[in-house]
Design a protein around this motif. Structure first.
Motif, short mmCIF file in Angstrom:
data_model
loop_
_atom_site.label_atom_id
_atom_site.label_comp_id
_atom_site.label_asym_id
_atom_site.label_seq_id
_atom_site.Cartn_x
_atom_site.Cartn_y
_atom_site.Cartn_z
N LEU A 285 8.07 1.19 -0.25
CA LEU A 285 7.71 0.64 -1.72
C LEU A 285 7.31 -0.81 -1.69
O LEU A 285 6.58 -1.19 -2.36
CB LEU A 285 9.21 0.57 -2.43
CG LEU A 285 9.78 2.06 -2.72
CD1 LEU A 285 11.07 2.07 -3.32
CD2 LEU A 285 8.64 2.92 -3.70
N GLY A 286 7.79 -1.69 -0.70
CA GLY A 286 7.32 -2.98 -0.53
C GLY A 286 5.87 -3.15 -0.19
O GLY A 286 5.13 -3.85 -0.68
N PHE A 287 5.56 -2.01 0.80
CA PHE A 287 4.07 -1.87 1.06
C PHE A 287 3.39 -1.63 0.10
O PHE A 287 2.15 -2.11 -0.05
CB PHE A 287 4.00 -0.92 2.26
CG PHE A 287 2.73 -0.95 2.91
CD1 PHE A 287 2.24 -1.48 4.05
CD2 PHE A 287 1.80 0.24 2.62
CE1 PHE A 287 0.96 -1.70 4.63
CE2 PHE A 287 0.64 0.08 3.02
CZ PHE A 287 0.08 -0.71 4.15
N ALA A 288 3.56 -0.62 -0.68
CA ALA A 288 2.92 -0.13 -1.95
C ALA A 288 2.48 -1.00 -2.92
O ALA A 288 1.69 -1.20 -3.51
CB ALA A 288 3.40 1.19 -2.25
N SER A 289 4.10 -1.92 -3.28
CA SER A 289 3.61 -2.80 -3.96
C SER A 289 2.62 -4.08 -3.64
O SER A 289 2.02 -4.60 -4.43
CB SER A 289 5.31 -3.47 -4.46
OG SER A 289 6.03 -2.78 -4.60
N ASP A 290 2.70 -4.30 -2.37
CA ASP A 290 1.78 -5.56 -1.79
C ASP A 290 0.38 -5.04 -1.86
O ASP A 290 -0.42 -5.80 -2.20
CB ASP A 290 2.34 -5.75 -0.45
CG ASP A 290 1.45 -6.76 0.33
OD1 ASP A 290 1.25 -7.94 -0.32
OD2 ASP A 290 0.47 -6.49 1.20
#
Length: 314
Positions: A285-290
Motif C-alpha cells: 500500500l505504501g508503494f502504491a501510494s508513493d
C-alpha cells in the motif's frame, strides 16, 4: 467564373504536420508506448522483491529461519483466506457478538485497508494544507514568524507517540485521534521544510520580479510558491511514509478497525504469519501510494525533468 478563379478561392488542403498529434495516435498506440516505458521499471521491481523473497525462502529451506517465528513468504502469503478472517476486528472485539458474524473475510480486508488509507490521506492532506499555509505566512509576516516559529521548532523533535494521550483526551476514540496523530506527526516538519524551501528560492527570480514592478503578494503567488512546488511535493512524498508509520500506532487506541488493530491482534495471539502478512500488505500500500503521488507530481510539475540519478552515466 473561370476554373482558375475557382481554384484560387478553394482553401488549400491541410498539411499532414498540421493535424494534431492526439488525433493521429490511437489509444492502443499510446497504451503500448506507456507499457513499453514502464516495463523496465516493473521488471526490476519484481526482480528486487523476488530476490529478497528468494533469500528469505533459502534461509527457511536450509533451516536458518524458524518457520514458527519467521514464516517464509509462501506460508503467510499463500494462506490468504486464513489471514483475511482476522481482519474483522470490529466484530471480533465486541462483547456479546459472534466473531463469525459481520462481513466476509474478503470484505473485512477491503474495509480495513480502506479505513487505514482514508486516515493516512486525510491526515496527509490536512497537514499539507496547514503546513504550507503556515510556512508561507511565517516568511510573509515577520510578526507571525516571531510568534510561531520558535514554538514550532520547539515541538518539532517531540515524538508523535507522546501526542497519543493528548489525542485520546481531546477526541476520545474513533477516526479523529488517528487522523490527529498523522497531522501532528507531519505538521511541524512540513512547516520547517516549507520555510527552508522558501529560503532556498533563487534571489535572481525575486529581483527580476521586483524590477518588473511586482508587489510582495505577487512575488509570493507568482514566483516563490511555484518555485518551491517541486521541493514541497518531495517533502510530501517523504512524509507520506511517516504517515503510514504513525497511523498504525494511532489505530491501536480503539478505532474499531484498521491495520494497526490487526497487528495488535496478531501480537496478542502470537501469530507471526498474520504479522508478516500485514507487513507485506502495508509495504504494498505504501508503494502504491508513493506511485500515485509520483504520477500526480509528474502531472503538476510537467516542466521539471525526471531525475534518474546524477552518476548513472559515469
Amino acid at each position: 467564373m473561370t476554373d482558375a478563379a475557382i481554384a484560387d478561392h478553394v482553401p488549400p488542403a491541410p498539411k499532414a504536420s498540421a493535424v494534431p498529434k492526439g488525433t493521429a495516435e490511437t489509444w492502443s498506440t499510446r497504451l503500448k508506448e506507456k507499457l513499453a516505458e514502464a516495463a523496465p521499471r516493473i521488471g526490476w521491481t519484481l526482480v528486487s522483491v523476488g530476490l529478497f523473497a528468494g533469500i528469505w525462502e533459502l534461509l527457511w529451506a536450509v533451516g536458518v529461519a524458524d518457520p514458527k517465528l519467521l514464516p517464509p513468504p509462501h506460508v503467510f502469503l499463500g494462506a490468504f483466506a486464513d489471514q483475511a478472517k482476522f481482519f474483522n476486528t470490529a466484530t471480533r472485539w465486541s462483547i456479546g457478538l459472534n466473531p463469525a458474524d459481520g462481513p466476509t473475510p474478503r470484505q473485512a480486508l477491503f474495509i480495513t485497508v480502506g479505513a487505514t488509507m482514508g486516515r493516512v490521506f486525510s491526515g496527509l492532506l490536512i497537514a499539507s494544507v496547514l503546513a504550507v499555509t503556515v510556512g508561507v505566512l511565517i516568511r510573509y509576516f515577520h510578526l507571525f514568524e516571531k510568534l510561531t516559529l520558535p514554538t514550532i521548532t520547539l515541538l518539532s523533535p517531540v515524538s508523535p507517540i507522546a501526542w497519543l494521550p493528548v489525542a485520546i483526551f481531546i477526541f476520545g476514540i474513533g477516526n479523529a485521534p488517528a487522523i490527529f496523530m498523522v497531522v501532528i506527526a507531519l505538521f511541524f516538519h512540513m512547516v520547517l521544510g516549507t520555510v527552508a524551501q522558501i529560503d532556498g528560492v533563487n534571489r535572481n527570480l525575486i529581483n527580476v520580479a521586483r524590477t518588473m514592478g511586482a508587489t510582495k503578494r505577487q512575488i509570493y503567488l507568482r514566483v516563490i510558491v511555484p518555485a518551491i512546488l517541486p521541493g514541497l511535493l518531495m517533502v510530501l512524498r517523504l512524509n507520506m511514509f511517516g504517515a503510514w508509520m504513525v497511523v498504525l500506532i494511532a489505530e491501536t487506541t480503539g478505532v474499531g478497525y484498521g491495520l494497526g488493530q490487526v497487528i495488535m491482534l496478531a501480537r496478542n495471539t502470537f501469530n507471526p504469519s498474520l504479522v508478516f502478512f500485514c507487513i507485506a500488505l502495508i509495504g504494498f500500500l505504501g508503494f502504491a501510494s508513493d506511485w500515485i503521488l509520483r504520477m500526480v507530481q509528474k502531472r503538476i510539475l510537467y516542466w521539471v525533468p525526471e531525475t534518474t540519478g546524477v552518476l548513472r552515466g559515469l
